[in-house]
Design a protein around this motif. Structure first.
Motif, PDB file in Angstrom:
ATOM      1  N   GLU A  73     -33.626 -21.993 -26.582  1.00  0.00           N
ATOM      2  CA  GLU A  73     -34.691 -23.003 -26.690  1.00  0.00           C
ATOM      3  C   GLU A  73     -34.223 -24.303 -26.031  1.00  0.00           C
ATOM      4  O   GLU A  73     -33.111 -24.790 -26.299  1.00  0.00           O
ATOM      5  CB  GLU A  73     -35.018 -23.240 -28.157  1.00  0.00           C
ATOM      6  N   PRO A  74     -35.056 -24.899 -25.154  1.00  0.00           N
ATOM      7  CA  PRO A  74     -34.614 -26.074 -24.397  1.00  0.00           C
ATOM      8  C   PRO A  74     -34.181 -27.245 -25.271  1.00  0.00           C
ATOM      9  O   PRO A  74     -33.216 -27.939 -24.941  1.00  0.00           O
ATOM     10  CB  PRO A  74     -35.848 -26.433 -23.565  1.00  0.00           C
ATOM     11  N   ASP A  75     -34.868 -27.482 -26.391  1.00  0.00           N
ATOM     12  CA  ASP A  75     -34.557 -28.664 -27.200  1.00  0.00           C
ATOM     13  C   ASP A  75     -33.115 -28.690 -27.694  1.00  0.00           C
ATOM     14  O   ASP A  75     -32.554 -29.752 -27.921  1.00  0.00           O
ATOM     15  CB  ASP A  75     -35.504 -28.752 -28.406  1.00  0.00           C
ATOM     16  N   GLY A  76     -32.506 -27.518 -27.863  1.00  0.00           N
ATOM     17  CA  GLY A  76     -31.153 -27.498 -28.386  1.00  0.00           C
ATOM     18  C   GLY A  76     -30.088 -27.208 -27.361  1.00  0.00           C
ATOM     19  O   GLY A  76     -28.912 -27.055 -27.718  1.00  0.00           O
ATOM     20  N   ALA A  77     -30.469 -27.138 -26.073  1.00  0.00           N
ATOM     21  CA  ALA A  77     -29.530 -26.710 -25.037  1.00  0.00           C
ATOM     22  C   ALA A  77     -28.307 -27.621 -24.949  1.00  0.00           C
ATOM     23  O   ALA A  77     -27.161 -27.151 -24.938  1.00  0.00           O
ATOM     24  CB  ALA A  77     -30.239 -26.635 -23.690  1.00  0.00           C
ATOM     25  N   TYR A  78     -28.535 -28.937 -24.877  1.00  0.00           N
ATOM     26  CA  TYR A  78     -27.418 -29.863 -24.704  1.00  0.00           C
ATOM     27  C   TYR A  78     -26.527 -29.878 -25.949  1.00  0.00           C
ATOM     28  O   TYR A  78     -25.293 -29.974 -25.847  1.00  0.00           O
ATOM     29  CB  TYR A  78     -27.935 -31.258 -24.382  1.00  0.00           C
ATOM     30  N   ASP A  79     -27.135 -29.767 -27.123  1.00  0.00           N
ATOM     31  CA  ASP A  79     -26.329 -29.746 -28.348  1.00  0.00           C
ATOM     32  C   ASP A  79     -25.454 -28.502 -28.405  1.00  0.00           C
ATOM     33  O   ASP A  79     -24.305 -28.568 -28.850  1.00  0.00           O
ATOM     34  CB  ASP A  79     -27.241 -29.797 -29.577  1.00  0.00           C
TER      35      ASP A  79
END
Length: 597
Positions: A73-79
């Motif tokens: 899921e994109p929203d959690g990619a950086y985390d």
């Protein structure tokens, strides 16, 4: 002839291993894979979430998992990527969420270099940039030319002393995603946009994270449609009108889906177009679809599969493609048990001096283009149109040193057919009168090959040894090309190309030795089909996989010898219809094989 039977007989890549076939006897010949399955509504299983930081037992496994951490899921990619990075260095990866997320997709060109030191392990990645994956599922062109990345690993021994964990130090400033991780944790999805004349649906490939819950997948597809086509398609495809907005998520009750939009200026015609677009973009769904505008029911599709059958993507007719070749300067049908017994759709008087040819169907009409040799040794293009057969041809006034395989655009007005051909390193359009006009293309080097997709609004070209795709549309009496997109592959010295499915190409080039590869339309998928070892493919023709034919077919020519598909055989004189195979005076090989569909 049953299409499924012919697909089984011709499917896959062509290969011959017999002596004298144009491929040296002592050279490795290898075929991998049966060819592409049609991609409309494709889905596949596999892992949903990438492994976490502590799931690795070795440094090599840790690096592999680090290159997949951004997947999902994109929203959690950086985390997810930050969890792999030492806390002191996490600020080197900027905070981004939602629509800002862009993952740098890379192909490793060699195994990661891992150098172990007393306090730190240094890792070097040699990569090929493939693209930027956005939150909208689009793989856009790369934004950097970096050929390598270097970072450190800090090992930490657990209190038990039995296990070692690692953290990344001095990390890359962008989240990296390997092509293997993209294929493992995303499902390629084909959505469709109407062409500029609203006569054809144009495929657009996206990537849906497998972590997205099933009940939200319809909403994601609708949001992609609202966002419009990928940038490289915008010359040949149009977004939804009036920029509609999805009201809440799509909902499901049993086998009935409900999509609620805020869509200003809607009318019945526009809603029917959108209904067909949704039916094909949700091709893995069956059952009912209700389309609401501002909470008011406006369109109910009682059966999505019936809608798709009633309004097929491509007008391919009911019979399987016919196969032809050039023999002794004339087009001949290939004589196989699985082939329809049909004559060459060209009058005998015009069927002479032929080097290569391209045929197509437009309703009941046959479009024929012949590359012929003139009296001065120059090559000309002859073109004509007829009902079931072409009796009259016009020839180009200009002659060329070399003319490639001509192709017809299936998107053209049936009354005004248009084709494309490469002549002396430049792309030209032509019509039924063989009137040639150069089409400028913004690519480096000479153009050597062109291929047109089934929808007729996408092109693939080989130029300067590189591979490009672009969109195309008709504007007045000419063609308008979109900006070329370079596909970054591990192949070099490309020589020929054709469409192998809705979203993949079959290309010939070199990877240490001559080879045929299936290349995804965005450069991600790269599957070796044939490694011949000595003979360069100079002519390539394919019948693409599509919703009506589940596997692609290929024929090609190498070293003046032609081959056809499964069971991987050379096309010999005995396979050419209307030719006496026992006539000792005939010693030439069939060449330039091609399909009519």
């Amino acid at each position: 002839m049953n299409r499924r039977l012919l697909t089984g007989l011709l499917g896959g890549v062509l290969l011959a291993a017999s002596a004298g076939c144009g491929i040296p006897d002592n050279t490795e010949v290898r075929v991998v894979g049966p060819g592409p399955a049609t991609e409309a509504g494709s889905s596949s299983g596999g892992p949903v979430e990438p492994p976490g930081r502590t799931a690795s037992d070795t440094e090599e496994e840790f690096v592999k998992n680090f290159l997949s951490a951004a997947a999902g899921e994109p929203d959690g990619a950086y985390d997810r990527v930050r969890q792999f990075i030492d806390s002191a260095d996490r600020s080197q990866l900027p905070v981004k969420q939602g629509s800002e997320v862009a993952l740098t997709v890379v192909r490793l060109v060699e195994q990661p270099g891992i150098v172990r030191g007393p306090d730190e392990i240094r890792v070097t990645l040699k990569v090929q940039q493939v693209g930027q994956l956005g939150a909208d599922g689009v793989l856009a062109p790369p934004e950097t030319t970096a050929a390598s990345y270097e970072f450190g690993l800090r090992p930490t021994v657990q209190e038990s002393g039995d296990e070692t964990e690692w953290f990344v130090v001095d990390p890359p400033s962008v989240p990296l995603l390997s092509v293997e991780a993209l294929e493992d944790y995303y499902t390629p999805k084909t959505i469709y946009f109407w062409s500029t004349d609203r006569r054809h649906l144009v495929p657009d490939q996206r990537y849906l994270p497998r972590a997205v819950p099933e009940d939200r997948r319809v909403s994601e597809v609708v949001r992609w449609l609202i966002g419009g086509p990928s940038n490289w398609l915008r010359k040949g495809a149009i977004p939804l009108p009036d920029r509609p907005r999805l009201i809440n998520n799509a909902t499901r009750t049993d086998d009935r889906w409900e999509v609620n939009l805020d869509m200003p200026g809607d009318d019945s015609t526009r809603l029917e177009l959108l209904g067909t677009q949704l039916a094909w973009s949700l091709a893995d769904l069956n059952g009912q679809l209700e389309l609401k505008i501002g909470n008011q029911s406006r369109l109910i599709i009682e059966d999505l599969e019936q809608r798709r059958q009633a309004l097929p993507l491509y007008q391919l007719g009911g019979e399987a493609p016919r196969v032809f070749c050039v023999y002794e300067g004339a087009v001949h049908p290939l004589n196989y048990p699985d082939q329809v017994d049909a004559p060459v759709p060209v009058a005998a008087a015009a069927n002479t001096g032929v080097v290569s040819a391209g045929f197509s169907r437009s309703g009941q009409r046959i479009l024929a283009a012949l590359v012929v040799t003139g009296g001065n040794g120059r090559q000309h293009l002859s073109a004509g149109v007829g009902i079931e057969s072409v009796a009259s041809f016009d020839r180009s006034t200009t002659g060329f040193r070399k003319v490639g395989r001509p192709v017809w655009l299936r998107s053209a007005d049936p009354q005004e057919p248009v084709g494309l051909v490469v002549a002396d390193g430049r792309l030209h359009r032509f019509d039924a009168t063989a009137d040639l006009h150069e089409v400028p293309v913004s690519v480096p080097g000479s153009v050597t090959a062109v291929a047109a997709s089934l929808d007729g609004h996408r092109l693939a070209i080989v130029a300067g040894g590189g591979l490009y795709v672009m969109s195309v549309s008709q504007e007045g009496d000419g063609l308008a090309l979109g900006s070329p997109r370079r596909l970054h592959t591990s192949l070099t010295g490309l020589t020929a190309v054709d469409w192998y499915s809705e979203n993949s190409l079959v290309v010939s080039g070199s990877k240490g030795q001559p080879a045929l590869f299936e290349i995804g339309v965005d450069g991600v998928r790269e599957t070796e089909l044939l490694r011949s070892g000595g003979a360069t493919v100079t002519h390539l023709s394919a019948y693409p996989a599509n919703p009506a034919a589940k596997f692609g077919m290929v024929m090609y020519e190498a070293n003046r010898v032609a081959y056809r598909g499964f069971p991987y055989e050379r096309i010999e004189r005995k396979h050419v219809r209307d030719v006496d195979a026992t006539d000792s005076g005939r010693s030439g090989n069939p060449t330039a094989p091609f399909f009519l569909y």
